[in-house]
Design a protein around this motif. Sequence first.
Motif, PDB file in Angstrom:
ATOM      1  N   ASP A  62       7.735   3.817  -3.451  1.00  0.00           N
ATOM      2  CA  ASP A  62       6.967   3.725  -2.204  1.00  0.00           C
ATOM      3  C   ASP A  62       5.515   4.092  -2.438  1.00  0.00           C
ATOM      4  O   ASP A  62       4.598   3.433  -1.918  1.00  0.00           O
ATOM      5  CB  ASP A  62       7.570   4.623  -1.118  1.00  0.00           C
ATOM      6  N   ALA A  63       5.276   5.133  -3.217  1.00  0.00           N
ATOM      7  CA  ALA A  63       3.908   5.556  -3.505  1.00  0.00           C
ATOM      8  C   ALA A  63       3.174   4.465  -4.283  1.00  0.00           C
ATOM      9  O   ALA A  63       2.012   4.158  -3.988  1.00  0.00           O
ATOM     10  CB  ALA A  63       3.911   6.865  -4.283  1.00  0.00           C
ATOM     11  N   GLN A  64       3.844   3.865  -5.249  1.00  0.00           N
ATOM     12  CA  GLN A  64       3.231   2.786  -6.021  1.00  0.00           C
ATOM     13  C   GLN A  64       2.949   1.575  -5.145  1.00  0.00           C
ATOM     14  O   GLN A  64       1.883   0.956  -5.246  1.00  0.00           O
ATOM     15  CB  GLN A  64       4.140   2.386  -7.189  1.00  0.00           C
ATOM     16  N   ARG A  65       3.892   1.247  -4.280  1.00  0.00           N
ATOM     17  CA  ARG A  65       3.702   0.114  -3.373  1.00  0.00           C
ATOM     18  C   ARG A  65       2.512   0.361  -2.450  1.00  0.00           C
ATOM     19  O   ARG A  65       1.670  -0.517  -2.255  1.00  0.00           O
ATOM     20  CB  ARG A  65       4.972  -0.122  -2.545  1.00  0.00           C
ATOM     21  N   ARG A  66       2.423   1.578  -1.911  1.00  0.00           N
ATOM     22  CA  ARG A  66       1.294   1.906  -1.031  1.00  0.00           C
ATOM     23  C   ARG A  66      -0.034   1.834  -1.797  1.00  0.00           C
ATOM     24  O   ARG A  66      -1.034   1.358  -1.268  1.00  0.00           O
ATOM     25  CB  ARG A  66       1.491   3.280  -0.407  1.00  0.00           C
ATOM     26  N   GLU A  67      -0.023   2.297  -3.028  1.00  0.00           N
ATOM     27  CA  GLU A  67      -1.232   2.253  -3.850  1.00  0.00           C
ATOM     28  C   GLU A  67      -1.648   0.805  -4.122  1.00  0.00           C
ATOM     29  O   GLU A  67      -2.820   0.460  -4.015  1.00  0.00           O
ATOM     30  CB  GLU A  67      -0.985   2.974  -5.175  1.00  0.00           C
ATOM     31  N   ILE A  68      -0.681  -0.038  -4.439  1.00  0.00           N
ATOM     32  CA  ILE A  68      -0.961  -1.455  -4.673  1.00  0.00           C
ATOM     33  C   ILE A  68      -1.495  -2.103  -3.398  1.00  0.00           C
ATOM     34  O   ILE A  68      -2.466  -2.862  -3.429  1.00  0.00           O
ATOM     35  CB  ILE A  68       0.298  -2.174  -5.189  1.00  0.00           C
ATOM     36  N   GLU A  69      -0.863  -1.797  -2.277  1.00  0.00           N
ATOM     37  CA  GLU A  69      -1.316  -2.363  -1.001  1.00  0.00           C
ATOM     38  C   GLU A  69      -2.729  -1.893  -0.663  1.00  0.00           C
ATOM     39  O   GLU A  69      -3.541  -2.675  -0.162  1.00  0.00           O
ATOM     40  CB  GLU A  69      -0.343  -1.986   0.116  1.00  0.00           C
ATOM     41  N   GLU A  70      -3.018  -0.618  -0.929  1.00  0.00           N
ATOM     42  CA  GLU A  70      -4.353  -0.079  -0.640  1.00  0.00           C
ATOM     43  C   GLU A  70      -5.400  -0.750  -1.528  1.00  0.00           C
ATOM     44  O   GLU A  70      -6.482  -1.110  -1.060  1.00  0.00           O
ATOM     45  CB  GLU A  70      -4.377   1.439  -0.834  1.00  0.00           C
ATOM     46  N   ARG A  71      -5.081  -0.926  -2.817  1.00  0.00           N
ATOM     47  CA  ARG A  71      -6.004  -1.611  -3.721  1.00  0.00           C
ATOM     48  C   ARG A  71      -6.249  -3.044  -3.247  1.00  0.00           C
ATOM     49  O   ARG A  71      -7.380  -3.524  -3.264  1.00  0.00           O
ATOM     50  CB  ARG A  71      -5.457  -1.615  -5.142  1.00  0.00           C
ATOM     51  N   ALA A  72      -5.179  -3.712  -2.827  1.00  0.00           N
ATOM     52  CA  ALA A  72      -5.313  -5.085  -2.337  1.00  0.00           C
ATOM     53  C   ALA A  72      -6.179  -5.116  -1.078  1.00  0.00           C
ATOM     54  O   ALA A  72      -7.017  -6.015  -0.915  1.00  0.00           O
ATOM     55  CB  ALA A  72      -3.940  -5.687  -2.060  1.00  0.00           C
ATOM     56  N   LYS A  73      -5.997  -4.145  -0.217  1.00  0.00           N
ATOM     57  CA  LYS A  73      -6.795  -4.061   1.017  1.00  0.00           C
ATOM     58  C   LYS A  73      -8.270  -3.868   0.680  1.00  0.00           C
ATOM     59  O   LYS A  73      -9.144  -4.529   1.258  1.00  0.00           O
ATOM     60  CB  LYS A  73      -6.283  -2.904   1.872  1.00  0.00           C
ATOM     61  N   VAL A  74      -8.558  -2.980  -0.270  1.00  0.00           N
ATOM     62  CA  VAL A  74      -9.941  -2.731  -0.685  1.00  0.00           C
ATOM     63  C   VAL A  74     -10.541  -3.992  -1.306  1.00  0.00           C
ATOM     64  O   VAL A  74     -11.689  -4.351  -1.025  1.00  0.00           O
ATOM     65  CB  VAL A  74     -10.006  -1.527  -1.661  1.00  0.00           C
TER      66      VAL A  74
END
Length: 87
Positions: A20-32
């Motif tokens: 979940d933490a990795q998924r959130r990090e990937i999603e945040e990077r994609a958002k940025v």
Amino acid sequence: MLEDALGLIPGEIEARVLEDAQRREIEERAKVERAARWGEAMEDAKERAIQDQLASALRDEARRWREAAALSEYCDALEGSLTDPRG
């Protein structure tokens, strides 16, 4: 068997938390990255709009210049015909 299954639960929970933490990090990077691309696209669009506006103003100025030159030529010809003694 139950004890074995219960022993696996903390590891499974930890694995899911990490996923979940990795998924959130990937999603945040994609958002940025999306925001950065959007900002770049907006800057490009602004620059194109400015260039289009400047080009339009230049075309208008050239058209007015040609009209002024034509009127000046016409006035010179008219003045010449009025001052020509042949008439």
